[in-house]
Design an enzyme around this catalytic site. Structure first.
Site, PDB file in Angstrom:
ATOM      1  N   ARG A 114      19.368  22.938  89.684  1.00 27.86           N
ATOM      2  CA  ARG A 114      19.642  24.047  90.595  1.00 27.86           C
ATOM      3  C   ARG A 114      20.529  25.099  89.927  1.00 27.86           C
ATOM      4  O   ARG A 114      20.337  26.296  90.125  1.00 27.86           O
ATOM      5  CB  ARG A 114      20.283  23.525  91.882  1.00 27.86           C
ATOM      6  CG  ARG A 114      20.377  24.592  92.975  1.00 27.86           C
ATOM      7  CD  ARG A 114      20.783  24.012  94.306  1.00 27.86           C
ATOM      8  NE  ARG A 114      22.141  23.475  94.281  1.00 27.86           N
ATOM      9  CZ  ARG A 114      22.748  22.931  95.323  1.00 27.86           C
ATOM     10  NH1 ARG A 114      22.101  22.821  96.482  1.00 27.86           N
ATOM     11  NH2 ARG A 114      23.972  22.462  95.226  1.00 27.86           N
ATOM     12  N   LYS A 131      22.488  29.749  94.015  1.00 28.32           N
ATOM     13  CA  LYS A 131      23.866  29.457  94.457  1.00 28.32           C
ATOM     14  C   LYS A 131      24.824  30.410  93.732  1.00 28.32           C
ATOM     15  O   LYS A 131      25.554  30.032  92.806  1.00 28.32           O
ATOM     16  CB  LYS A 131      24.216  27.989  94.180  1.00 28.32           C
ATOM     17  CG  LYS A 131      25.408  27.487  94.980  1.00 28.32           C
ATOM     18  CD  LYS A 131      25.504  25.971  94.898  1.00 28.32           C
ATOM     19  CE  LYS A 131      26.746  25.425  95.586  1.00 28.32           C
ATOM     20  NZ  LYS A 131      26.740  25.619  97.049  1.00 28.32           N
ATOM     21  N   GLU A 151      19.900  29.377 107.549  1.00 30.16           N
ATOM     22  CA  GLU A 151      21.041  28.538 107.169  1.00 30.16           C
ATOM     23  C   GLU A 151      22.070  28.464 108.284  1.00 30.16           C
ATOM     24  O   GLU A 151      22.106  29.291 109.191  1.00 30.16           O
ATOM     25  CB  GLU A 151      21.690  29.058 105.882  1.00 30.16           C
ATOM     26  CG  GLU A 151      20.773  28.969 104.677  1.00 30.16           C
ATOM     27  CD  GLU A 151      21.489  28.545 103.408  1.00 30.16           C
ATOM     28  OE1 GLU A 151      22.688  28.254 103.444  1.00 30.16           O
ATOM     29  OE2 GLU A 151      20.817  28.491 102.362  1.00 30.16           O
TER      30      GLU A 151
END
Length: 341
Positions: free
Chosen positions: A83, A185, A221
């Site tokens: 990720r 992220k 989210e």
């Protein structure tokens, strides 16, 4: 003789504590150096660093767990490595070889072993790997140099008074743009969430729910976490969108729901107008594993799921199973656990 630290493990919160060592590696002239552990918790960078001006930075979060036999293990660090590299690719930073990422995490845990909380306290050692663009550069372009760092902090259990449901409100603000960086992220996503979060907290909610930025009809989210719902026929459903950060905890829960609890699992649109189909709901992420959702406020009405005071039975099973795997009390699927040796 092993070092001991004077920490009251029962009083740990999720806040910064300086530990003894962190790992630092630098990228220059097209390659990463070997990296090393250092006791210095300060980074000295150019005032013209792209991380400061253009947000060219990304980070990860994972934990080290002390097992009942005293050994220490990491939970799926290879997925954090993947990720992180996806985030690096999205904002044109050099990738970190997976072996280098895992080795850096292992080095930091071993060097700070005294800070890994004892088994049974519910506390863990939180690792924060990150990559930042540095060097002299005032133009809007990728940095000439980069720093990869991993530091660690002992943190307490997220739920100090047990797993109690909390309420959320739907925000009118967007967390990320369509085709933007929502799936990476990067710090910008979190900067965008600070103001809506403050508005929600001032109104008595734990955080806010972000809807899809195109139509504002679908849940994306829940604050800085992923959403899941349990339908009345025990199906585990979680939103699917390129703007959602791919939560390692969420995908682990999906596997557990299907393979440990024999549930049907589905990644699909979750319409904000169809909350009635869920008997339980939760937010999931590294820090809390699962935050049970008591209710969601939308257009002035609070929709309550299982209860505002008690966690639902399916959510509790999911939490207990994943928690047990992470602390070594339940057999993990192949490849999920990396023992620190």
């Amino acid at each position: 003789m092993k070092k001991t630290v004077n920490i009251d493990w029962a009083k740990l919160s999720f806040s910064y504590i300086k530990t003894d060592y962190r790992y630092v590696s630098r990228w220059k002239d097209g390659k990463w150096d070997d990296g090393k552990l250092t006791e210095d918790n300060k980074l000295t960078i150019s005032e013209a660093s792209t991380a400061l001006h253009y947000g060219q930075q990304c980070f990860e979060g994972l934990k080290a767990y002390r097992r009942k036999d005293g050994k220490i293990q990491l939970f799926r660090p290879d997925q954090n490595a993947k990720r992180l590299n996806n985030s690096c690719k999205r904002i044109l930073m050099p990738e970190i070889p997976e072996e280098k990422f895992i080795d850096a995490c292992m080095q930091v845990v071993k060097a700070n072993e005294a800070y890994v909380p004892p088994y049974g306290t519910g506390a863990t050692l939180y690792l924060r790997p990150f990559v930042i663009g540095v060097g002299d550069n005032v133009g809007v372009k990728p940095a000439p140099e980069y720093i990869f760092c991993v530091f660690c902090v002992p943190v307490g259990p997220y739920f100090k008074s047990g797993m109690t449901p909390v309420n959320f409100t739907v925000s009118e603000y967007d967390r990320a743009a369509p085709f933007g960086t929502g799936g990476a992220k990067v710090g910008g996503n979190y900067a965008a969430s600070l103001y809506p979060h403050e508005l929600a907290v001032k109104r008595g909610f734990a955080d806010c729910i972000y809807l899809d930025p195109v139509t504002h009809t679908k849940i994306e989210e829940v604050g800085a976490a992923n959403f899941f719902g349990i339908t009345k026929d025990d199906k585990f459903i979680t939103p699917k969108s390129p703007s959602i950060l791919p939560s390692i905890t969420k995908y682990s829960l999906m596997y557990i729901a299907e393979n440990y609890l024999d549930m049907e699992v589905e990644e699909s649109d979750v319409l904000i107008d169809e909350l009635d189909k869920f008997k339980e709901a939760g937010a999931c992420g590294t820090a809390a594993v699962i935050t049970p959702i008591g209710g969601i406020e939308y257009k002035g009405k609070l929709h309550v799921f299982h209860s505002e005071t008690e966690v639902g039975p399916v959510t509790k099973k999911l939490y207990d199973t994943l928690y047990g795997i992470q602390f070594g009390d339940i057999q993990a699927p192949d490849g999920w656990i990396f023992e620190v040796k």
